[in-house]
Scaffold this motif. Structure first.
Motif, PDB file in Angstrom:
ATOM      1  N   LYS A 172     -13.056   2.382   6.002  1.00 37.33           N
ATOM      2  CA  LYS A 172     -13.146   1.324   7.007  1.00 37.33           C
ATOM      3  C   LYS A 172     -12.961  -0.096   6.464  1.00 37.33           C
ATOM      4  O   LYS A 172     -12.737  -1.016   7.242  1.00 37.33           O
ATOM      5  N   LEU A 173     -13.102  -0.277   5.127  1.00 40.35           N
ATOM      6  CA  LEU A 173     -13.013  -1.625   4.558  1.00 40.35           C
ATOM      7  C   LEU A 173     -11.767  -1.802   3.703  1.00 40.35           C
ATOM      8  O   LEU A 173     -10.947  -2.688   3.952  1.00 40.35           O
ATOM      9  N   TYR A 174     -11.612  -0.946   2.705  1.00 39.11           N
ATOM     10  CA  TYR A 174     -10.559  -1.159   1.725  1.00 39.11           C
ATOM     11  C   TYR A 174      -9.150  -1.107   2.304  1.00 39.11           C
ATOM     12  O   TYR A 174      -8.299  -1.932   1.923  1.00 39.11           O
ATOM     13  N   PRO A 175      -8.825  -0.194   3.209  1.00 30.67           N
ATOM     14  CA  PRO A 175      -7.451  -0.194   3.757  1.00 30.67           C
ATOM     15  C   PRO A 175      -7.108  -1.523   4.446  1.00 30.67           C
ATOM     16  O   PRO A 175      -5.980  -2.022   4.325  1.00 30.67           O
ATOM     17  N   VAL A 176      -8.093  -2.076   5.172  1.00 29.13           N
ATOM     18  CA  VAL A 176      -7.856  -3.353   5.859  1.00 29.13           C
ATOM     19  C   VAL A 176      -7.637  -4.472   4.840  1.00 29.13           C
ATOM     20  O   VAL A 176      -6.688  -5.265   4.933  1.00 29.13           O
ATOM     21  N   ILE A 177      -8.533  -4.553   3.846  1.00 21.49           N
ATOM     22  CA  ILE A 177      -8.435  -5.615   2.838  1.00 21.49           C
ATOM     23  C   ILE A 177      -7.151  -5.463   2.021  1.00 21.49           C
ATOM     24  O   ILE A 177      -6.491  -6.458   1.701  1.00 21.49           O
ATOM     25  N   ASP A 178      -6.793  -4.222   1.673  1.00 23.53           N
ATOM     26  CA  ASP A 178      -5.553  -3.997   0.916  1.00 23.53           C
ATOM     27  C   ASP A 178      -4.346  -4.585   1.641  1.00 23.53           C
ATOM     28  O   ASP A 178      -3.504  -5.261   1.041  1.00 23.53           O
ATOM     29  N   GLU A 179      -4.265  -4.322   2.932  1.00 32.03           N
ATOM     30  CA  GLU A 179      -3.122  -4.793   3.706  1.00 32.03           C
ATOM     31  C   GLU A 179      -3.087  -6.321   3.756  1.00 32.03           C
ATOM     32  O   GLU A 179      -2.027  -6.936   3.615  1.00 32.03           O
ATOM     33  N   LEU A 180      -4.260  -6.921   3.940  1.00 33.31           N
ATOM     34  CA  LEU A 180      -4.313  -8.386   4.012  1.00 33.31           C
ATOM     35  C   LEU A 180      -3.971  -9.021   2.660  1.00 33.31           C
ATOM     36  O   LEU A 180      -3.268 -10.039   2.594  1.00 33.31           O
TER      37      LEU A 180
END
Length: 559
Positions: free
Chosen positions: A132-140
């Motif tokens: 829930k956290l890392y995929p979003v942050i990775d993309e940003l």
């Protein structure tokens, strides 16, 4: 625009990811999860309130650090997450913005997309972070890296393009080899830095050190003290004081220190003098491909320091006193130092052009001399160089690299009488350089900055209005020796008399005749352009500086 001889910017400085949450447990948890996954490539910083986070961002901005991401909780006292992100955008508009919300606040998060151009909102709790956290942050982060903000960890100067003091500060830093980056106060990064410094742009320039300390309208002495230049002599008494840091003074410092004299050199602005501002000196022995004045000055400075000479910057000598065998130099701040002997090597300063408008527009398109740092500012501009000596020719050649056109204006019918043959040949071969002979500047015209010149033909009296973005003046030179007028004998133009030229001058007190470079006061010598009838060439100045030290030894042996 950066200026060089830097202490190089640190390429290893990591982008910052800043989190802010008023709940310490949540704040630690966010920072922990970010550090675990991103800590190797990024620096994780956390704050527990919006105002504290903004203070942190201001400090980061002033230190020249980059911020890749801002993660803020929505519900915080004093300042909501949306209010924080909105304020943070003014400092770091490129940083990716993430809002942490509870399920009940998702409508606020959606509204924030329009208010602060939110990149994403995350629901609490975000466990497991791998889903829930890392995929979003990775993309940003990937998006941020495609157009990252570059770190600026060195000194920053924020000022107005047409501010005289802004140019003076830039020139001081450049001539002293202090790396900086220039930002106009009305451009985005300049505005961001001013906001971080708590300034509204009314007081300029603002200099921000590499440690993030802002200096508002600093004096040269304040700049020197803050940025690590030596401004205070370590002793009260020396064998030799050298006043002036041009080629003659630097040569005297090198030879004095290398031959065992306790030597200190005092310079008002920067070592190198007028020669230090030259873009290229091609007729100096041993440099067949030429050498810039700044390179020559830098090498001489390092050489003097290697032998133990002290080099003091941003101190101005205002008086010379003779007290028996002791010679005293007094400074403009009330301080003083003493020595057995003194070498005056203060050189000359360009005369000011008296044409209408020049004084008003000084520093706003009207410049005396031409620092190398200015050339890149002249891209595509029509510039004029006033004067026909070597310094004017060297400046014209250098400025022509960027300027649309360069026009050399001289009162004489040709350049031959005042400029070296090799320079005249180079100028003739440069297609965007024009020479206007028998011509003078009648007036400089402009409101906030120089826009036009009126030139007058001194044969016919006819005038001509021309477009001019910048004018660089190299007309004659004065020795600026008023501070010595009641102590040393000078000629009618203020240049200092020495040796045989003192025959008909009263005041010599010893049975022996004065040494060749000795003034009317025993133990006080002169070298370089400030000496009456000197050759006004770099090589001659260097030779006189070294010769003066030999004569100092003779004087000390006789005393």
């Amino acid at each position: 625009m950066p200026m060089t001889r830097p202490t190089s910017p640190d390429p290893q400085r990591k982008p910052v990811m800043l989190t802010v949450d008023d709940d310490p447990a949540v704040s630690r948890a966010v920072a922990r999860d970010l550090r675990r996954h991103y800590g190797e490539a990024n620096r994780i910083v956390r704050a527990e309130s919006g105002p504290d986070a903004l203070d942190t961002l201001r400090q980061l901005k002033l230190r020249g650090e980059t911020v890749a991401m801002l993660v803020a909780d929505y519900r915080m006292p004093q300042m909501t997450g949306i209010e924080f992100l909105e304020a943070a955008m003014d400092l770091y508009p490129a940083a990716k913005r993430v809002l942490l919300t509870a399920y009940a606040d998702t409508h606020a998060a959606i509204d924030a997309i329009n208010v602060v151009d939110l990149d994403h909102y995350l629901l609490k709790p975000w466990d497991p972070p791998e889903e829930k956290l890392y995929p979003v942050i990775d993309e940003l982060l990937d998006a941020w890296r495609r157009a990252p903000e570059r770190p600026i960890p060195h000194t920053k100067v924020i000022g107005h393009r047409w501010s005289a003091r802004s140019w003076e500060v830039r020139d001081f830093l450049a001539r002293n080899g202090l790396y900086y980056t220039w930002f106009a106060s009305d451009e985005p990064v300049g505005e961001q830095l001013l906001q971080a410094a708590g300034e509204d742009g009314k007081r300029l320039p603002v200099v921000v050190t590499e440690h993030g300390d802002p200096l508002v309208e600093p004096s040269d002495a304040e700049l020197a003290d803050t940025l690590g230049l030596t401004t205070t002599p370590s002793q009260d008494f020396y064998d030799l004081i050298v006043v002036g840091g041009g080629p003659a003074g630097l040569a005297a410092a090198v030879y004095g220190a290398s031959e065992g004299l306790r030597t200190v050199l005092i310079e008002t602005t920067a070592t190198g003098g007028q020669a230090g501002q030259s873009s290229k000196i091609e007729n100096y022995l041993g440099f067949p491909d030429g050498v810039s004045g700044s390179q020559l000055a830098e090498r001489a400075r390092r050489q003097a320091e290697k032998f133990g000479a002290e080099l003091i910057t941003a101190r101005t000598a205002t008086a010379l006193e003779i007290n028996g065998p002791k010679r005293t130099i007094r400074f403009d701040d009330g301080g003083s130092i003493d020595a057995h002997a003194i070498i005056v090597a203060t050189g000359v300063a360009y005369n000011e052009l008296t044409a209408d408008g020049c004084e008003t527009l000084k520093g706003r398109g009207v410049h005396y001399g031409a620092a190398v740092s200015i050339a890149s500012e002249c891209e595509g501009e029509e510039v004029y160089v006033i004067g026909g000596a070597n310094s004017a020719g060297q400046a014209a050649m250098y400025l022509s690299r960027e300027a649309k056109s360069v026009t050399i204006v001289v009162r004489a019918p040709s350049l031959e009488a005042s400029m070296s043959h090799y320079l005249i040949q180079q100028i003739e071969q440069r297609p965007n350089i024009t020479v206007r002979t028998c011509t003078e500047v009648h007036c400089a015209i402009g409101s906030d900055y120089l826009e036009r010149l009126t030139l007058i033909d001194n044969r016919t009296g006819q005038t001509d209005d021309v477009t001019c973005a910048r004018m660089f003046i190299f007309i004659g030179a004065a020795p600026r020796t008023e501070w010595l007028k009641d102590v040393l004998a000078r000629d009618d133009h203020g240049f200092i008399l020495t040796g045989p030229d003192l025959r008909n001058v009263c005041g010599w007190t010893l049975d022996r005749p004065p040494h060749h470079l000795e003034t009317s006061v025993p133990g006080v010598f002169v070298a370089g352009d400030v000496r009456s009838e000197s050759a006004k060439r770099v090589a001659a100045a260097v030779g006189e500086g070294s010769m003066a030290v030999m004569l100092v030894h003779r004087y000390l042996a006789e005393s």
